[in-house]
Design a protein around this motif. Structure first.
Motif, PDB file in Angstrom:
ATOM      1  N   LEU A  77      32.808  33.906  31.522  1.00 37.68           N
ATOM      2  CA  LEU A  77      33.285  32.549  31.242  1.00 37.68           C
ATOM      3  C   LEU A  77      34.205  32.040  32.349  1.00 37.68           C
ATOM      4  O   LEU A  77      34.106  30.877  32.757  1.00 37.68           O
ATOM      5  N   TYR A  78      35.120  32.889  32.823  1.00 34.64           N
ATOM      6  CA  TYR A  78      35.988  32.479  33.936  1.00 34.64           C
ATOM      7  C   TYR A  78      35.148  32.103  35.151  1.00 34.64           C
ATOM      8  O   TYR A  78      35.366  31.065  35.782  1.00 34.64           O
ATOM      9  N   ALA A  79      34.168  32.937  35.492  1.00 34.62           N
ATOM     10  CA  ALA A  79      33.331  32.680  36.662  1.00 34.62           C
ATOM     11  C   ALA A  79      32.525  31.396  36.479  1.00 34.62           C
ATOM     12  O   ALA A  79      32.410  30.592  37.412  1.00 34.62           O
ATOM     13  N   ALA A  80      31.988  31.184  35.287  1.00 32.30           N
ATOM     14  CA  ALA A  80      31.201  29.974  35.021  1.00 32.30           C
ATOM     15  C   ALA A  80      32.036  28.709  35.172  1.00 32.30           C
ATOM     16  O   ALA A  80      31.522  27.660  35.564  1.00 32.30           O
ATOM     17  N   LYS A  81      33.316  28.802  34.889  1.00 42.15           N
ATOM     18  CA  LYS A  81      34.208  27.649  35.021  1.00 42.15           C
ATOM     19  C   LYS A  81      34.763  27.510  36.439  1.00 42.15           C
ATOM     20  O   LYS A  81      35.523  26.593  36.720  1.00 42.15           O
ATOM     21  N   GLY A  82      34.426  28.462  37.304  1.00 43.58           N
ATOM     22  CA  GLY A  82      34.907  28.397  38.682  1.00 43.58           C
ATOM     23  C   GLY A  82      36.249  29.070  38.915  1.00 43.58           C
ATOM     24  O   GLY A  82      36.818  28.970  39.989  1.00 43.58           O
ATOM     25  N   PHE A  83      36.756  29.770  37.909  1.00 41.63           N
ATOM     26  CA  PHE A  83      38.037  30.469  38.031  1.00 41.63           C
ATOM     27  C   PHE A  83      37.785  31.904  38.514  1.00 41.63           C
ATOM     28  O   PHE A  83      38.011  32.871  37.790  1.00 41.63           O
ATOM     29  N   ILE A  84      37.302  32.006  39.754  1.00 37.27           N
ATOM     30  CA  ILE A  84      36.897  33.306  40.286  1.00 37.27           C
ATOM     31  C   ILE A  84      38.094  34.255  40.395  1.00 37.27           C
ATOM     32  O   ILE A  84      37.974  35.446  40.098  1.00 37.27           O
ATOM     33  N   GLU A  85      39.253  33.734  40.787  1.00 36.38           N
ATOM     34  CA  GLU A  85      40.427  34.602  40.904  1.00 36.38           C
ATOM     35  C   GLU A  85      40.799  35.222  39.559  1.00 36.38           C
ATOM     36  O   GLU A  85      41.151  36.394  39.486  1.00 36.38           O
ATOM     37  N   ARG A  86      40.739  34.425  38.509  1.00 38.26           N
ATOM     38  CA  ARG A  86      41.033  34.960  37.169  1.00 38.26           C
ATOM     39  C   ARG A  86      39.965  35.956  36.732  1.00 38.26           C
ATOM     40  O   ARG A  86      40.270  36.948  36.080  1.00 38.26           O
ATOM     41  N   ALA A  87      38.722  35.662  37.091  1.00 42.00           N
ATOM     42  CA  ALA A  87      37.638  36.595  36.770  1.00 42.00           C
ATOM     43  C   ALA A  87      37.872  37.922  37.477  1.00 42.00           C
ATOM     44  O   ALA A  87      37.707  38.993  36.870  1.00 42.00           O
ATOM     45  N   ILE A  88      38.281  37.868  38.739  1.00 40.67           N
ATOM     46  CA  ILE A  88      38.550  39.094  39.498  1.00 40.67           C
ATOM     47  C   ILE A  88      39.713  39.854  38.884  1.00 40.67           C
ATOM     48  O   ILE A  88      39.650  41.080  38.717  1.00 40.67           O
ATOM     49  N   ALA A  89      40.786  39.151  38.529  1.00 43.68           N
ATOM     50  CA  ALA A  89      41.943  39.812  37.914  1.00 43.68           C
ATOM     51  C   ALA A  89      41.558  40.482  36.596  1.00 43.68           C
ATOM     52  O   ALA A  89      41.972  41.616  36.322  1.00 43.68           O
ATOM     53  N   THR A  90      40.737  39.810  35.806  1.00 38.42           N
ATOM     54  CA  THR A  90      40.280  40.376  34.537  1.00 38.42           C
ATOM     55  C   THR A  90      39.380  41.581  34.790  1.00 38.42           C
ATOM     56  O   THR A  90      39.470  42.596  34.077  1.00 38.42           O
ATOM     57  N   ALA A  91      38.532  41.485  35.810  1.00 39.92           N
ATOM     58  CA  ALA A  91      37.659  42.615  36.149  1.00 39.92           C
ATOM     59  C   ALA A  91      38.480  43.838  36.545  1.00 39.92           C
ATOM     60  O   ALA A  91      38.131  44.968  36.193  1.00 39.92           O
ATOM     61  N   LYS A  92      39.584  43.623  37.243  1.00 38.71           N
ATOM     62  CA  LYS A  92      40.432  44.748  37.643  1.00 38.71           C
ATOM     63  C   LYS A  92      41.054  45.427  36.427  1.00 38.71           C
ATOM     64  O   LYS A  92      41.170  46.649  36.391  1.00 38.71           O
ATOM     65  N   VAL A  93      41.430  44.651  35.424  1.00 40.49           N
ATOM     66  CA  VAL A  93      41.946  45.234  34.186  1.00 40.49           C
ATOM     67  C   VAL A  93      40.841  46.044  33.516  1.00 40.49           C
ATOM     68  O   VAL A  93      41.048  47.171  33.078  1.00 40.49           O
ATOM     69  N   MET A  94      39.640  45.463  33.451  1.00 37.99           N
ATOM     70  CA  MET A  94      38.507  46.146  32.835  1.00 37.99           C
ATOM     71  C   MET A  94      38.202  47.454  33.567  1.00 37.99           C
ATOM     72  O   MET A  94      37.903  48.466  32.939  1.00 37.99           O
ATOM     73  N   LEU A  95      38.289  47.436  34.887  1.00 35.49           N
ATOM     74  CA  LEU A  95      37.998  48.639  35.673  1.00 35.49           C
ATOM     75  C   LEU A  95      39.000  49.756  35.413  1.00 35.49           C
ATOM     76  O   LEU A  95      38.659  50.926  35.579  1.00 35.49           O
ATOM     77  N   SER A  96      40.194  49.415  34.987  1.00 39.70           N
ATOM     78  CA  SER A  96      41.157  50.460  34.639  1.00 39.70           C
ATOM     79  C   SER A  96      40.688  51.237  33.410  1.00 39.70           C
ATOM     80  O   SER A  96      41.086  52.375  33.199  1.00 39.70           O
ATOM     81  N   ILE A  97      39.821  50.625  32.610  1.00 42.14           N
ATOM     82  CA  ILE A  97      39.254  51.268  31.429  1.00 42.14           C
ATOM     83  C   ILE A  97      37.921  51.926  31.762  1.00 42.14           C
ATOM     84  O   ILE A  97      37.642  53.047  31.352  1.00 42.14           O
ATOM     85  N   ASP A  98      37.083  51.192  32.503  1.00 38.75           N
ATOM     86  CA  ASP A  98      35.739  51.679  32.813  1.00 38.75           C
ATOM     87  C   ASP A  98      35.432  51.471  34.291  1.00 38.75           C
ATOM     88  O   ASP A  98      34.898  50.427  34.685  1.00 38.75           O
ATOM     89  N   PRO A  99      35.762  52.460  35.130  1.00 40.64           N
ATOM     90  CA  PRO A  99      35.539  52.324  36.566  1.00 40.64           C
ATOM     91  C   PRO A  99      34.065  52.236  36.968  1.00 40.64           C
ATOM     92  O   PRO A  99      33.761  51.884  38.102  1.00 40.64           O
ATOM     93  N   THR A 100      33.154  52.504  36.043  1.00 42.81           N
ATOM     94  CA  THR A 100      31.729  52.418  36.387  1.00 42.81           C
ATOM     95  C   THR A 100      31.269  50.969  36.546  1.00 42.81           C
ATOM     96  O   THR A 100      30.151  50.735  36.978  1.00 42.81           O
ATOM     97  N   LYS A 101      32.102  50.015  36.226  1.00 46.02           N
ATOM     98  CA  LYS A 101      31.749  48.595  36.306  1.00 46.02           C
ATOM     99  C   LYS A 101      32.132  47.983  37.660  1.00 46.02           C
ATOM    100  O   LYS A 101      32.218  46.771  37.797  1.00 46.02           O
ATOM    101  N   MET A 102      32.360  48.811  38.676  1.00 48.88           N
ATOM    102  CA  MET A 102      32.818  48.341  39.978  1.00 48.88           C
ATOM    103  C   MET A 102      31.883  47.299  40.593  1.00 48.88           C
ATOM    104  O   MET A 102      32.329  46.379  41.275  1.00 48.88           O
ATOM    105  N   ALA A 103      30.588  47.397  40.349  1.00 46.70           N
ATOM    106  CA  ALA A 103      29.637  46.437  40.915  1.00 46.70           C
ATOM    107  C   ALA A 103      29.966  45.005  40.501  1.00 46.70           C
ATOM    108  O   ALA A 103      29.780  44.063  41.284  1.00 46.70           O
ATOM    109  N   LEU A 104      30.482  44.824  39.296  1.00 50.88           N
ATOM    110  CA  LEU A 104      30.860  43.492  38.829  1.00 50.88           C
ATOM    111  C   LEU A 104      31.973  42.920  39.698  1.00 50.88           C
ATOM    112  O   LEU A 104      31.931  41.754  40.095  1.00 50.88           O
TER     113      LEU A 104
END
Length: 132
Positions: A77-104
């Motif tokens: 949703l962040y990416a679809a709205k153009g908030f790429i920085e927020r999407a990246i920050a959220t992805a980094k939080v997610m990666l702290s839980i599941d590092p296998t999602k690095m491709a995202l």
């Protein structure tokens, strides 16, 4: 027990749900809070902050798989709205839980880089040069 306010204008219902959510979180009634997050998300399906907050709560509750899924929803949703920085920050939080999602994260960073137009870099350089 979860109390859903009576039907009224849309914005008022959402405000009532948010007030109830705040009470549930303060009282640490996390199951109620999750249900309220889901109701708010149904009312505001294009708003990324609600799945993000739900993901944070799920992570706090130790429900990592559900948290990752909710983070992915918020990232999309962040990416679809153009908030790429927020999407990246959220992805980094997610990666702290599941590092296998690095491709995202890599895809998001590539998207952020592709949004930089070469003329922006030239203009920035020219502005710096004229200041000196």
């Amino acid at each position: 027990m979860l109390v859903v306010p009576p039907m009224r204008r849309r914005s008022t219902i959402t405000n009532d749900l948010r007030a109830e959510l705040s009470k549930a979180l303060r009282a640490e009634r996390f199951s109620d809070a999750l249900a309220l997050y889901e109701l708010i998300e149904k009312r505001k399906p294009e708003e990324p902050r609600w799945p993000r907050r739900r993901a944070d709560l799920l992570h706090r509750m130790g429900r990592e798989d559900a948290a990752v899924a909710a983070y992915e929803q918020a990232i999309a949703l962040y990416a679809a709205k153009g908030f790429i920085e927020r999407a990246i920050a959220t992805a980094k939080v997610m990666l702290s839980i599941d590092p296998t999602k690095m491709a995202l994260l890599y895809r998001l960073e590539d998207e952020a880089a592709s949004q930089l137009h070469p003329s922006m870099l030239v203009t920035t350089h020219a502005n710096v040069h004229h200041r000196h």
